[in-house]
Design an enzyme around this catalytic site. Structure first.
Site, short mmCIF file in Angstrom:
data_model
loop_
_atom_site.label_atom_id
_atom_site.label_comp_id
_atom_site.label_asym_id
_atom_site.label_seq_id
_atom_site.Cartn_x
_atom_site.Cartn_y
_atom_site.Cartn_z
CB SER A 85 4.78 -7.22 5.71
OG SER A 85 3.89 -8.26 5.35
CE LYS B 88 -2.88 -8.66 -4.29
NZ LYS B 88 -3.24 -7.62 -3.29
CD GLU C 90 -5.15 -5.97 0.67
OE1 GLU C 90 -4.43 -6.16 -0.33
OE2 GLU C 90 -4.82 -6.29 1.83
NE ARG C 91 -3.32 -2.52 3.79
CZ ARG C 91 -2.45 -2.69 4.78
NH1 ARG C 91 -2.69 -2.16 5.96
NH2 ARG C 91 -1.35 -3.38 4.59
CB CYS D 206 10.72 -0.31 2.46
SG CYS D 206 11.37 0.33 0.93
CG PHE E 211 -0.21 0.42 2.51
CD1 PHE E 211 -0.01 1.77 2.83
CD2 PHE E 211 0.29 -0.54 3.39
CE1 PHE E 211 0.67 2.14 3.98
CE2 PHE E 211 0.96 -0.17 4.54
CZ PHE E 211 1.15 1.17 4.84
CD GLU F 285 8.66 -2.72 8.14
OE1 GLU F 285 7.94 -3.71 7.92
OE2 GLU F 285 9.21 -2.08 7.23
P1 NAD Z 1 1.62 -6.60 3.10
O1 NAD Z 1 2.61 -7.69 3.21
O2 NAD Z 1 0.49 -6.55 4.06
O3 NAD Z 1 0.92 -6.65 1.64
C1 NAD Z 1 1.68 -6.72 0.48
C2 NAD Z 1 0.90 -7.51 -0.57
O4 NAD Z 1 0.75 -8.85 -0.11
C3 NAD Z 1 -0.50 -6.96 -0.81
O5 NAD Z 1 -0.75 -6.97 -2.20
C4 NAD Z 1 -1.40 -7.90 -0.05
O6 NAD Z 1 -2.66 -8.05 -0.63
C5 NAD Z 1 -0.64 -9.21 -0.07
N1 NAD Z 1 -0.85 -10.00 1.14
C6 NAD Z 1 -1.00 -9.54 2.42
N2 NAD Z 1 -1.16 -10.57 3.28
C7 NAD Z 1 -1.12 -11.70 2.54
C8 NAD Z 1 -1.21 -13.09 2.86
N3 NAD Z 1 -1.41 -13.51 4.09
N4 NAD Z 1 -1.12 -13.99 1.85
C9 NAD Z 1 -0.92 -13.57 0.57
N5 NAD Z 1 -0.83 -12.27 0.22
C10 NAD Z 1 -0.92 -11.34 1.18
O7 NAD Z 1 2.44 -5.23 3.07
P2 NAD Z 1 1.86 -3.77 3.17
O8 NAD Z 1 1.41 -3.52 4.56
O9 NAD Z 1 0.94 -3.50 2.05
O10 NAD Z 1 3.19 -2.92 2.88
C11 NAD Z 1 4.09 -2.52 3.87
C12 NAD Z 1 5.28 -3.44 3.94
O11 NAD Z 1 5.95 -3.47 2.69
C13 NAD Z 1 6.32 -2.97 4.95
O12 NAD Z 1 6.78 -4.09 5.65
C14 NAD Z 1 7.41 -2.37 4.09
O13 NAD Z 1 8.70 -2.37 4.67
C15 NAD Z 1 7.35 -3.27 2.90
N6 NAD Z 1 7.95 -2.63 1.74
C16 NAD Z 1 9.20 -3.04 1.39
C17 NAD Z 1 9.83 -2.45 0.32
C18 NAD Z 1 11.21 -2.88 -0.08
O14 NAD Z 1 11.70 -2.39 -1.07
N7 NAD Z 1 11.86 -3.75 0.66
C19 NAD Z 1 9.20 -1.41 -0.38
C20 NAD Z 1 7.92 -1.02 0.01
C21 NAD Z 1 7.31 -1.64 1.09
#
Ligand code: NAD
Length: 485
Positions: A230, A177, A180-181, A285, A153, A386
């Protein structure tokens, strides 16, 4: 309740189509708490439709001359520039970050399209005319096939742009994909790409959460998966996609440390750290989560940070004077408040309490003021986890060695920064720190599109990173031809 909300459509084969499932999740404006749309929770059947569309588009797209593909990217770049302000406002609407942060994010996305437009050079192979007497060898580069991207998101424009422009420029067809947020940006990105002349089925969007993700990870005809999100989900995606025979790059969470040495330019350090810790509400991140102050600079630094944090204007990011917008959801605000309570019970000193800012009391909208803890130790949860919110931990040590040792204890290793003008300290930091993206006298050392985005340890799962040559390698496969002529 999402019944009166417009439910977004998936984008499959160039058409906007409803998802099969009628399950949805509301999309909120985090600054007002208002529901603005609903994301459909697509199923593997929707993913399969997208795969079939992408597979059939691949036949001609992969054979489209590379300069012709690049020309569509050039047109796309122009359209994105023309819609810069609209895109930035959309980022602010669904993500909450300030307009300035959103504007910068759009720039980062456009830079990825500019890099991808170099496909004719990026796709070149190589050859050696004399590997033996009258023998030669050559390497040719080809797209991988149908590939997918799953995004978070916090950068609804930039992170998808790390993936689909380059993948598509390399001749692949793509299924996105989005989070969703924050699904709205993806819709607009697809509309503008279509306007630029992208053929139907080359870029597809399937909205949803874990069902759609599992549909991607298990689908036998998807060859590669790019993921950003994450840490636990990144690990899951990496393992599951690999178990299903796919290439995978999975970028994960972070806990970035900034070391400040006694000779640092204090004003610069305060300015850079404040922007890195509280910009985008700490939901980056590459955010600065921990400051390790070395020696006597600790006191004036803390004082400066406290003052700078208190001067930030908190509010709805669509007001151009606002610097700190809301966090993404009510649940995320509540989770952050729990971390602040935990920090207090674990013995850290709360120097600035963002719960007490007036904006944090507003019922609608998920605001939290900048929060600063001092006397943090590596035993504390606020140091380990984090938090992904405007919460900064400050530690004090006597030497650079101790500061580096602390940073290197973290399970994460995305970025790390140092403030100093001492060349040998900079060299030591560069050589000894365990992190993939380093900054010297800057707050957020995010590499540009033509370099890899290079996290280490639990901040990255895979081999080839996104962007730069790594991205080209990830989205292509090679053929070697050895000839006796
Ligand atoms: P998230 O992991 O909740 O969601 C990321 C994606 O995974 C979304 O599309 C979501 O629908 C999907 N997802 C979530 N839970 C899932 C599950 N149980 N099974 C399958 N798919 C699932 O992450 P977020 O809260 O949207 O984003 C923030 C996180 O992303 C932070 O931890 C941040 O550090 C990380 N991030 C990392 C980088 C990097 O370059 N390393 C860059 C941006 C964000």
């Amino acid at each position: 309740m999402t019944e009166n909300l417009r439910v977004l459509s998936n984008f499959i084969g160039g058409k906007w189509v409803p998802a099969y499932s009628d399950k949805t999740e509301p999309v909120y404006n985090p600054a007002t708490g208002e529901k603005i749309h609903a994301t459909p929770l697509s199923t593997p059947a929707d993913v399969n439709d997208a795969v079939q569309a992408a597979k059939s588009a691949f036949v001609s797209w992969s054979k489209t001359p590379v300069p012709r593909r690049a020309r569509i990217l050039f047109k796309y770049q122009q359209l994105l520039v023309e819609h810069w302000d609209e895109l930035a406002r959309l980022v602010t609407l669904e993500n909450g970050k300030s307009y300035d942060d959103a504007y910068g994010e759009v720039q980062r996305g456009i830079e990825n399209v500019e890099f991808a437009a170099g496909a004719p050079t990026l796709m070149m192979g190589s050859q050696l005319p004399d590997i033996a007497t009258q023998m030669e060898s050559a390497m040719y580069r080809y797209p991988v096939g149908v590939v997918a991207g799953i995004t978070p998101f916090n950068f609804p424009m930039m992170v998808p742009c790390w993936m689909f422009p380059l993948a598509i420029a390399c001749g692949n067809t793509f299924i996105l994909k989005p989070s969703e947020r924050t699904p709205l940006l993806a819709q607009r990105l697809a509309e503008l790409f279509t306007l630029a002349g992208l053929p139907d089925g080359v870029l597809n969007i399937v909205h949803g959460t874990h069902d759609a993700v599992n549909g991607i990870l298990e689908h036998p005809e998807i060859r590669a998966v790019s993921f950003v999100g994450s840490q636990p989900v990144a690990k899951y995606v990496y393992e599951k996609a690999a178990a299903h025979g796919k290439r995978v790059q999975a970028l994960a969470g972070a806990k970035n440390h900034t070391i400040v040495l006694p000779d640092a330019d204090l004003e610069e350090a305060v300015r850079g750290i404040t922007a890195a810790a509280f910009g985008s509400a700490g939901e980056r991140c590459m955010a600065c989560a921990v400051v390790v102050a070395v020696g006597d600079i600790a006191e004036p630094l803390l004082e400066g940070l406290q003052k700078a944090a208190s001067a930030l204007k908190i509010g709805d990011g669509s007001d151009r004077s606002v610097q700190l917008g809301p966090v993404i959801r009510k649940a995320h605000k509540e989770r952050t408040v729990k971390y602040i309570e935990r920090g207090e019970t674990e013995g850290a000193t709360l120097i600035r309490d963002g719960r007490e800012d007036q904006a944090a009391a507003v019922e609608k909208g998920y605001f939290l003021g900048p929060t600063i803890f001092a006397d943090v130790t590596t035993e504390m949860t606020i140091w380990k986890d984090e938090i992904f919110a405007p919460v900064l931990s400050v530690m004090k040590v006597d030497t650079l060695d101790e500061a580096i040792a602390i940073a290197n204890q973290s399970d994460f290793a995305n970025g790390a920064c140092i403030y100093t003008n001492n060349a040998s300290a900079i060299r030591k930091f560069r050589e000894e720190i365990d992190a993939g993206m380093l900054g010297v006298n800057i707050g957020v050392p995010a590499p540009m599109a033509f370099f890899p985005f290079s996290g280490w340890k639990n901040s990255f799962y895979g081999d080839l990173h996104v962007n730069g040559r790594d991205g080209v390698e990830f989205y292509t496969r090679r053929k070697m031809i050895t000839s006796r002529l």
